[in-house]
Design a protein around this motif. Structure first.
Motif, mmCIF file in Angstrom:
data_model
loop_
_atom_site.group_PDB
_atom_site.id
_atom_site.type_symbol
_atom_site.label_atom_id
_atom_site.label_comp_id
_atom_site.label_asym_id
_atom_site.label_seq_id
_atom_site.Cartn_x
_atom_site.Cartn_y
_atom_site.Cartn_z
ATOM 1 N N HIS A 35 -13.190 -12.083 -0.867
ATOM 2 C CA HIS A 35 -14.591 -10.956 -1.231
ATOM 3 C C HIS A 35 -14.576 -9.573 -1.750
ATOM 4 C CE1 HIS A 35 -15.314 -14.994 0.698
ATOM 5 N NE2 HIS A 35 -16.133 -14.838 -0.058
ATOM 6 N N LYS A 36 -14.098 -8.797 -0.771
ATOM 7 C CA LYS A 36 -13.601 -7.355 -0.627
ATOM 8 C C LYS A 36 -12.451 -7.588 -0.400
ATOM 9 C CE LYS A 36 -17.729 -5.212 0.036
ATOM 10 N NZ LYS A 36 -18.453 -4.220 0.386
ATOM 11 N N PHE A 37 -11.520 -5.510 -0.852
ATOM 12 C CA PHE A 37 -10.179 -4.776 -0.583
ATOM 13 C C PHE A 37 -10.179 -3.442 -0.478
ATOM 14 C CE2 PHE A 37 -9.450 -8.308 -3.565
ATOM 15 C CZ PHE A 37 -7.873 -9.247 -2.977
ATOM 16 N N THR A 38 -9.567 -3.379 0.525
ATOM 17 C CA THR A 38 -9.917 -1.794 0.512
ATOM 18 C C THR A 38 -8.826 -1.163 -0.172
ATOM 19 O OG1 THR A 38 -7.916 -1.515 1.775
ATOM 20 C CG2 THR A 38 -9.935 -2.243 3.294
ATOM 21 N N ALA A 39 -9.051 0.073 -0.442
ATOM 22 C CA ALA A 39 -8.484 0.997 -1.635
ATOM 23 C C ALA A 39 -7.104 0.735 -1.681
ATOM 24 C CB ALA A 39 -8.836 2.293 -2.131
ATOM 25 N N THR A 40 -6.206 1.038 -0.478
ATOM 26 C CA THR A 40 -5.138 1.438 0.099
ATOM 27 C C THR A 40 -5.009 -0.223 -0.409
ATOM 28 O OG1 THR A 40 -5.684 0.694 2.245
ATOM 29 C CG2 THR A 40 -5.238 3.212 1.394
ATOM 30 N N ALA A 41 -5.353 -1.244 0.055
ATOM 31 C CA ALA A 41 -4.853 -2.739 -0.092
ATOM 32 C C ALA A 41 -4.127 -3.222 -1.531
ATOM 33 C CB ALA A 41 -5.246 -3.689 0.791
ATOM 34 N N LYS A 42 -5.613 -2.804 -2.806
ATOM 35 C CA LYS A 42 -5.951 -2.724 -3.528
ATOM 36 C C LYS A 42 -4.578 -2.394 -4.330
ATOM 37 C CE LYS A 42 -8.572 -4.423 -6.868
ATOM 38 N NZ LYS A 42 -10.317 -4.756 -6.948
ATOM 39 N N GLU A 97 -0.955 -3.973 -5.911
ATOM 40 C CA GLU A 97 -0.757 -4.133 -7.574
ATOM 41 C C GLU A 97 0.571 -3.560 -7.394
ATOM 42 O OE1 GLU A 97 -4.116 -2.049 -8.423
ATOM 43 O OE2 GLU A 97 -5.075 -4.284 -8.843
ATOM 44 N N ALA A 98 0.758 -2.228 -6.356
ATOM 45 C CA ALA A 98 2.068 -1.875 -6.051
ATOM 46 C C ALA A 98 4.157 -2.979 -6.292
ATOM 47 C CB ALA A 98 2.606 -0.635 -5.387
#
Length: 150
Positions: A130-137, A141-142
């Motif tokens: 439902h949600k991601f923190t910026a660092t997790a996203k 992707e990295a």
């Protein structure tokens, strides 16, 4: 076996206990062990939870503060290191969705899920939440994966 050692079968005889309030002959008649007068002697008496005999109850003595936001949404946080642990244990392969998290007992059926950024993710995963923190996203992707917001 003879008449001196007869006894009933195990568990067949139950001791009924004292019969309270069954007349003066029982020795427990009259007030029926309830004492004289007062609320506790009457039928139908039940003490309210938190009743302190008329003294101001604790829940009314203690001051109240703050408020509860009725629109608050509570998210179940799951960190990247938890996902990496599942990959290492070979419990997930390439996709992580709500069913996968539920089967691995990380969430319950109706939880809202938020992926948090603690730890590092080495596996390439397609993560649905439902949600991601910026660092997790960024970390997902990295690693070559994909973060899908539900």
């Amino acid at each position: 076996m003879d008449l001196s050692n007869l006894k009933p079968a195990e568990g067949s005889v139950k001791n009924q206990g004292k019969r309270i309030g069954r007349g003066q002959g029982s020795g427990k008649g009259g007030t029926a062990t309830r004492g004289h007068k007062g609320a506790k002697s009457r039928s139908g008496y039940s003490k309210k939870i938190g009743f302190e005999g008329g003294q101001m109850p604790l829940q009314r003595r203690v001051p109240k503060f703050g408020f509860t936001n009725i629109n608050r949404k509570e998210y179940q946080g799951i960190n990247l290191d938890t996902l990496q642990q599942l990959v290492d244990d070979k419990k997930i392969k390439d996709t992580v969705d709500l069913d996968t998290l539920f089967l691995n007992r990380l969430t319950t059926k109706n939880d809202l899920v938020k992926i948090m950024g603690r730890g590092e993710l080495k596996a390439k995963l397609k993560v649905s939440a439902h949600k991601f923190t910026a660092t997790a996203k960024a970390a997902i992707e990295a690693a070559g994966g994909e973060a899908v917001t539900l």
